[in-house]
Each structure stands twice: as C-alpha cells, then as structure tokens.
Design an enzyme around this catalytic site. Structure first.
Site, PDB file in Angstrom:
ATOM      1  N   HIS A   1      -0.120 -11.737   1.745  1.00 31.62           N
ATOM      2  CA  HIS A   1      -0.904 -10.826   0.977  1.00 31.62           C
ATOM      3  C   HIS A   1      -1.591 -11.757  -0.071  1.00 31.62           C
ATOM      4  O   HIS A   1      -2.994 -11.793  -0.360  1.00 31.62           O
ATOM      5  CB  HIS A   1      -0.419  -9.701   0.490  1.00 31.62           C
TER       6      HIS A   1
ATOM      7  N   TYR B   1       0.880  -1.106  -0.086  1.00 25.77           N
ATOM      8  CA  TYR B   1       0.005  -0.065   0.108  1.00 25.77           C
ATOM      9  C   TYR B   1       0.855   1.367   0.163  1.00 25.77           C
ATOM     10  O   TYR B   1       0.361   2.239  -0.364  1.00 25.77           O
ATOM     11  CB  TYR B   1      -1.089   0.110   1.223  1.00 25.77           C
TER      12      TYR B   1
END
Ligand SMILES: NC(=O)c1ccc[n+]([C@@H]2O[C@H](COP(=O)([O-])OP(=O)(O)OC[C@H]3O[C@@H](n4cnc5c(N)ncnc54)[C@H](OP(=O)(O)O)[C@@H]3O)[C@@H](O)[C@H]2O)c1
Length: 268
Positions: A98, A40
């Site tokens: 992830h 991110y």
C-alpha cells in the site's frame, strides 16, 4: 496470466452498509474489479457484498493492499491470509504494497520477497506496489524484476499528472493505475473539463476517466451512487480529441491530495 482490467471500482472511505450497497450496485451495473485494502476496514463487507451478488469468483478481479504494519517477512503472508478470510476467497487477483515502509524500516527487498512468496503460494495471482516513487520502483525492480510488478497504483488526476513516475514505469513496462482520477470530485468542477463534457454530451467524470484511460492508465473510481457508478463505466466509450487531451494535460499543477505525514515518501 491474468492482467489488470482497466476499469474497476474503488472502496476507500466506504464502510459498513455503505460499502456493501456500493459494491453490490457496482457489480450489478457491470464492474468486475473491486479495489480494497487492509487499512480501509471494509474487506469483510466487500466479501459479504460479493457473496450476496452471486457473481462467480472466477469472473471477478479482487485487489487488496498490505498495510505498512504488515510488511515484515514474518507478517506479510499471515496478514494476507487474514484478508482472504475476510474477503471469503482463497486468493486475491492483485496484492499491492500500500505504501513503502516508513523510514525504510522494512527494506524493499524484504517485503517484495515476501509478496513474491505469497504469489508463489497461490494467495495472489499478481503482485504490485502503490505510492512508489521512481527510486522505490527501481528498488522493487531490483528485488523481483519489472515483469513481476503488475502495477504501481498512484495518485494521478488532471491536477497531479505524475508524469515522471508514469514515464519511468512505462519505460520498464509496468502499468500505472490512477487512483483518485476524479481528484475526489474536484476535477468535475473544472471549467475546461466541463466544457469538453458539454461538447460530447458527456459528464465531467466521464471526460476525466476517458482522459486517463486514453493515456493508458487503469482507473478505479468510487461512488456511493448507482447512477454515478453506471455513468462512469460509460467513459470507456468516449474518445477525446488530441486537442482536448492537450487541454487537460495543461491542467497539471502538481496538486497532491494524498500526502500523509509519516507515511508518504519523498515524492518525485
Ligand atoms: N493506493 C492508495 O493509497 C489509494 C489512495 C486513495 C484512493 N485509492 C483507491 O482509489 C479509489 C478512487 O479514489 P477516491 O475514491 O478517493 O476518489 P475518486 O474516485 O477520485 O472520487 C470519488 C468521489 O467522486 C464522486 N463521484 C464519483 N463519480 C461521480 C460522478 N459521476 N459525478 C459526481 N461525483 C462523482 C464520489 O461521490 P459520490 O459517492 O457522491 O458519487 C466521491 O466523492 C479509492 O476508492 C481507492 O480504492 C487508493
């Protein structure tokens, strides 16, 4: 052992001052779980917002996610330490894989072993996975045991109810975290959800979040607006009827919003 709070705040896409303001507003209105990820590009800003909030670290639950470049045994722990530096803490509460390793370049047993080692070293309290199919989840269970997997965080909203993965996880006692519960805002335009909301004097977002919570899933909606952050939290007080739950169950159309080429596994 800490368990995962059922209501948290997402930070995907939010960068710079926007994520700082969003996290500070979230903490101010009562969120205590912040969900970020290495990819991110906002861990440092999340760390800054938390530091500026003055809230004690022990009152917070921080989740980050290991990016696919860092899955190898000789990279995972170093990358997590780098995340901790950015987040200004000595541990996260939950570290997730992830995405599974593209083309199985790093075997599931290798990265789950490295993640378990990170936990043993105290770098994270809990470990888990994200975007795992039933087959991948089985491999993760084989590697570290179901009891060690604190969650599978998956796309799950009224248009993609992901029942096969959710049922498989449930049968192994692994909690599901729903990401994009609001279908990135799309579910809020749905006439069925709007009608239910009107009946309760609630917002469509509250109805959608209450639906997921009532199915037993944890949620991590994001917002850049304080008013939305605050009203979304109040979904926890909303109780939908069996008939309303059934109507939302009927909205499933297998519509996947997150399906990145070269990254996504073969879905269930
Ligand atoms: N593990 C993964 O691969 C993965 C993938 C995607 C997401 N996630 C996590 O899940 C979190 C949630 O997903 P998301 O942020 O993509 O989508 P989401 O939570 O489904 O939707 C966020 C969108 O809904 C809007 N919104 C929120 N509350 C609202 C309200 N009360 N009324 C009207 N609009 C509202 C927000 O706009 P405003 O800013 O205008 O309120 C934003 O555009 C992410 O932030 C991330 O932490 C994980």
């Amino acid at each position: 052992m800490k368990t995962i709070p059922t209501f948290g705040q997402g930070t995907f896409r939010l960068k710079g001052q926007i994520v700082i303001d969003s996290v500070k507003a979230g903490l101010d209105v009562g969120y205590r779980l912040i969900d970020t990820a290495q990819i991110y590009g906002n861990e440092a800003e999340v760390g800054q917002a938390i530091a500026e909030s003055g809230i004690a670290r022990t009152d917070l639950f921080l989740t980050t996610k290991i990016w696919t470049d860092n899955l190898a045994q000789d990279k995972l722990i170093a990358s997590l330490k780098d995340s901790l530096t950015k987040l200004r803490t000595d541990h996260v509460d939950l570290a997730l894989i992830h995405w599974p390793s593209p083309d199985n370049a790093v075997p599931v047993a290798e990265f789950m072993g490295a993640l378990a080692e990170a936990k043993a070293q105290g770098l994270t309290r809990l470990i888990g996975v994200s975007n795992f199919t039933t087959g991948l989840l089985q491999q993760a269970i084989d590697a570290v045991g179901a009891a060690a997997i604190a969650t599978n965080q998956i796309e799950l909203h009224p248009y993609l109810q992901n029942r096969k993965v959710a049922e498989f996880a449930r049968s192994h006692g692994i909690p599901i975290t729903s990401y994009m519960t609001l279908a990135y805002g799309k579910a809020l335009q749905d006439p069925v959800i709007q009608q239910i909301a009107q009946r309760h004097g609630a917002t469509p977002a509250q109805v959608t979040l209450a639906w997921a919570l009532q199915l037993g899933y944890a949620v991590i909606p994001s917002s850049t607006k304080r008013a939305n952050l605050e009203s979304n939290l109040r979904a926890q007080a909303l109780r939908l009827t069996d008939e309303e739950m059934a109507r939302i169950a009927g909205l499933d159309r297998g519509e996947r919003l997150v399906d990145p080429e070269g990254l996504a596994p073969v879905w269930n």
